[in-house]
Design a protein around this motif. Sequence first.
Motif, short mmCIF file in Angstrom:
data_model
loop_
_atom_site.label_atom_id
_atom_site.label_comp_id
_atom_site.label_asym_id
_atom_site.label_seq_id
_atom_site.Cartn_x
_atom_site.Cartn_y
_atom_site.Cartn_z
N GLY A 303 0.79 -1.21 0.00
CA GLY A 303 0.00 0.00 0.00
C GLY A 303 0.83 1.27 0.00
O GLY A 303 0.36 2.33 -0.43
N MET A 304 2.10 1.18 0.47
CA MET A 304 2.96 2.36 0.46
C MET A 304 3.16 2.87 -0.97
O MET A 304 3.38 4.08 -1.18
CB MET A 304 4.31 2.05 1.10
N ILE A 305 3.07 1.99 -1.97
CA ILE A 305 3.23 2.41 -3.36
C ILE A 305 2.03 3.24 -3.80
O ILE A 305 2.16 4.23 -4.53
CB ILE A 305 3.40 1.18 -4.27
N PHE A 306 0.84 2.84 -3.36
CA PHE A 306 -0.36 3.61 -3.67
C PHE A 306 -0.27 4.99 -3.03
O PHE A 306 -0.66 6.00 -3.62
CB PHE A 306 -1.58 2.83 -3.16
N ARG A 307 0.26 5.05 -1.81
CA ARG A 307 0.42 6.33 -1.13
C ARG A 307 1.43 7.21 -1.87
O ARG A 307 1.22 8.41 -2.03
CB ARG A 307 0.87 6.13 0.31
N TRP A 308 2.52 6.62 -2.33
CA TRP A 308 3.50 7.36 -3.13
C TRP A 308 2.86 7.92 -4.39
O TRP A 308 3.07 9.09 -4.75
CB TRP A 308 4.67 6.44 -3.49
N LEU A 309 2.07 7.10 -5.07
CA LEU A 309 1.37 7.55 -6.27
C LEU A 309 0.47 8.75 -5.96
O LEU A 309 0.48 9.76 -6.68
CB LEU A 309 0.53 6.39 -6.82
N ARG A 310 -0.28 8.62 -4.88
CA ARG A 310 -1.18 9.71 -4.47
C ARG A 310 -0.41 11.00 -4.20
O ARG A 310 -0.77 12.08 -4.68
CB ARG A 310 -1.95 9.29 -3.22
N ASP A 311 0.67 10.89 -3.43
CA ASP A 311 1.37 12.08 -2.95
C ASP A 311 2.26 12.72 -4.01
O ASP A 311 2.42 13.94 -4.02
CB ASP A 311 2.21 11.73 -1.73
N GLN A 312 2.85 11.90 -4.89
CA GLN A 312 3.85 12.42 -5.81
C GLN A 312 3.35 12.70 -7.21
O GLN A 312 3.88 13.58 -7.91
CB GLN A 312 5.05 11.44 -5.89
N GLU A 319 -6.91 16.95 -4.82
CA GLU A 319 -7.70 18.16 -4.63
C GLU A 319 -9.14 17.96 -5.07
O GLU A 319 -10.09 18.41 -4.41
CB GLU A 319 -7.07 19.32 -5.40
N THR A 320 -9.32 17.27 -6.20
CA THR A 320 -10.67 16.97 -6.67
C THR A 320 -11.43 16.12 -5.66
O THR A 320 -12.60 16.38 -5.37
CB THR A 320 -10.60 16.24 -8.03
N ALA A 321 -10.75 15.11 -5.13
CA ALA A 321 -11.39 14.24 -4.15
C ALA A 321 -11.83 15.03 -2.92
O ALA A 321 -12.94 14.84 -2.41
CB ALA A 321 -10.44 13.12 -3.75
N LEU A 322 -10.97 15.94 -2.46
CA LEU A 322 -11.31 16.73 -1.28
C LEU A 322 -12.51 17.63 -1.55
O LEU A 322 -13.37 17.81 -0.67
CB LEU A 322 -10.10 17.56 -0.85
N TYR A 329 -8.06 7.84 -2.45
CA TYR A 329 -7.80 6.51 -3.00
C TYR A 329 -8.99 6.01 -3.82
O TYR A 329 -8.82 5.33 -4.84
CB TYR A 329 -7.48 5.52 -1.88
N GLU A 330 -10.18 6.32 -3.38
CA GLU A 330 -11.38 5.92 -4.13
C GLU A 330 -11.39 6.60 -5.49
O GLU A 330 -11.71 5.97 -6.51
CB GLU A 330 -12.63 6.30 -3.33
N VAL A 331 -11.03 7.89 -5.54
CA VAL A 331 -10.99 8.61 -6.81
C VAL A 331 -9.94 8.00 -7.73
O VAL A 331 -10.17 7.80 -8.94
CB VAL A 331 -10.69 10.11 -6.57
N LEU A 332 -8.76 7.67 -7.19
CA LEU A 332 -7.70 7.09 -8.01
C LEU A 332 -8.09 5.73 -8.57
O LEU A 332 -7.79 5.41 -9.72
CB LEU A 332 -6.41 6.98 -7.20
N THR A 333 -8.76 4.90 -7.78
CA THR A 333 -9.19 3.59 -8.30
C THR A 333 -10.28 3.76 -9.35
O THR A 333 -10.35 2.98 -10.31
CB THR A 333 -9.66 2.66 -7.18
N GLU A 334 -11.13 4.77 -9.19
CA GLU A 334 -12.13 5.05 -10.22
C GLU A 334 -11.46 5.43 -11.54
O GLU A 334 -11.89 5.00 -12.62
CB GLU A 334 -13.07 6.17 -9.76
N ILE A 335 -10.40 6.24 -11.45
CA ILE A 335 -9.66 6.62 -12.66
C ILE A 335 -9.00 5.40 -13.28
O ILE A 335 -9.05 5.19 -14.50
CB ILE A 335 -8.62 7.70 -12.32
#
Length: 512
Positions: A303-312, A319-322, A329-335
């Motif tokens: 999961g740390m890789i998913f966090r890296w993807l989100r942050d970097q 911003e869209t998710a907020l 993470y839900e927005v990224l999986t939808e994409i």
Amino acid sequence: MTSSYVIGVDIGTTSTKSVLFDTKGVLQASHTIEYPLYSPKPDVAEQDPDEIFRAVIGTIKQVVQGSGVNSSSIMCVSFSSAMHSVIAVDGDGQPLTRCITWADNRSAFWTERIKNEMNGHQIYLRTGTPLHPMAPLSKLTWLRHAEPDLFARTHKFISIKEYVFYKLFKQYVIDYSIASATGMFNLAKLAWDSEALDVAGVTAERLSKPVPTTHSLTGLAAEWAAELNLPASTPFVVGASDGVLSNLGVNAIDPGTVAVTIGTSGAIRTVTDRPVTDPKGRIFCYALTEDMWVIGGPVNNGGMIFRWLRDQLCSAEVETALRLGKDPYEVLTEIASLVPPGADGLLFHPYLAGERAPLWDANARGSFFGLGLHHKKQHMIRAVLEGVIFNLFTVFMALEELIGQPKKIQATGGFARSELWRQMMADIFGQEVQVPESFESSCLGAAILGMYSIGEVDSLHVVSTMMGSSHKHLPNPDHVVKYKELSRIFVRMSRLLSDEYQEIAAYQKKWM
């Protein structure tokens, strides 16, 4: 009729959690206390053993008091613990070092020496712990040469769970499970391995006494009995490691059942009735009981890789998710779901933190492969998610070579909340994936092992009566065909880049 209870304690890398269960496995109360990881340099990953001990005491105390149950109805306290830690202690049991965790990489040089010059592979085949800086075998060999004065005045080298039990009972005991993760424990003999001890430069007397995972101690020191509000006669079951107890806690103890966990890191494990090691050195073999052995592989990059993807890479999407009030993470999986399986031929090797299984290479590095002008950010997002699963699948293939095709996959961890990731796993593995209803698997596993040890249950298979299944995913045949083709490329590329991993890691260390 008075109800009976058991406490499962999980001493983890970032926190300790204690959970009070009834004898049906129903959670009654839980409490968690976090503690820091000290990493003043990139290769250092240590913790304060007394901070962890206070967390153990604090969490047990809280579930006893917070639950309101009569402490005399608590049948036992049973332990799970992270593996591979080392603490040097003096003759009074006082720490001479911090707790050196599995993530500490200072013994990398000596790991290579053991591999190449000290009969390392034969030691692995007997002990079941792959040669890696995580292993106490490597850590002690490094300490012996880097800190000879400290090494010489050390009375015992112990793990964090041994430290806790010494503080409570003034006895040095190590369960077969934690011992089997040291790289120094002969699996066939259930005793310390003489050649491994010679490499590490210690005698058996400087290590704890190996005991079965069902071993219990009574006669809790008076100060701690009073602090915990528990009778001094309460059995404290030494228990096992967190990984093998997680398998028990999700009912993955039958032959052919595989547990796949993705949290910050990840692991894939299955149970055999005898010790099994790998001629290619890709998997571990750790004890659950004397006739249940857990084999598999841990991966650094979950999961740390998913966090890296989100942050970097995905600040705009966050911003869209907020704005939408949604989980990023839900927005990224939808994409990612907008892109076909295989990300139109884009692969991602997720080795951002080096890698344990299947490469066992601390210098491995991440990469995108196949990137073309037709690829967009959504392809990269999907490729990252698929790369984590592809990497676990390579460990899965090693298990298949050794034990045959598994019959069932139980998926747990934070990733299991994502429908897309669950389906990816079914498609990449080519098998049905089930998600059991277990949120405290290591604590539940410890509790069940505790009940077994004191004779409250006659088999560990009682866990099957405590489990449900919240999701099931069948593989999509069209997706399986695509992924099978890509998995061959994924595996081949990671092997071909072995020399380049070493060179780029050396470059980074030199210039960063």
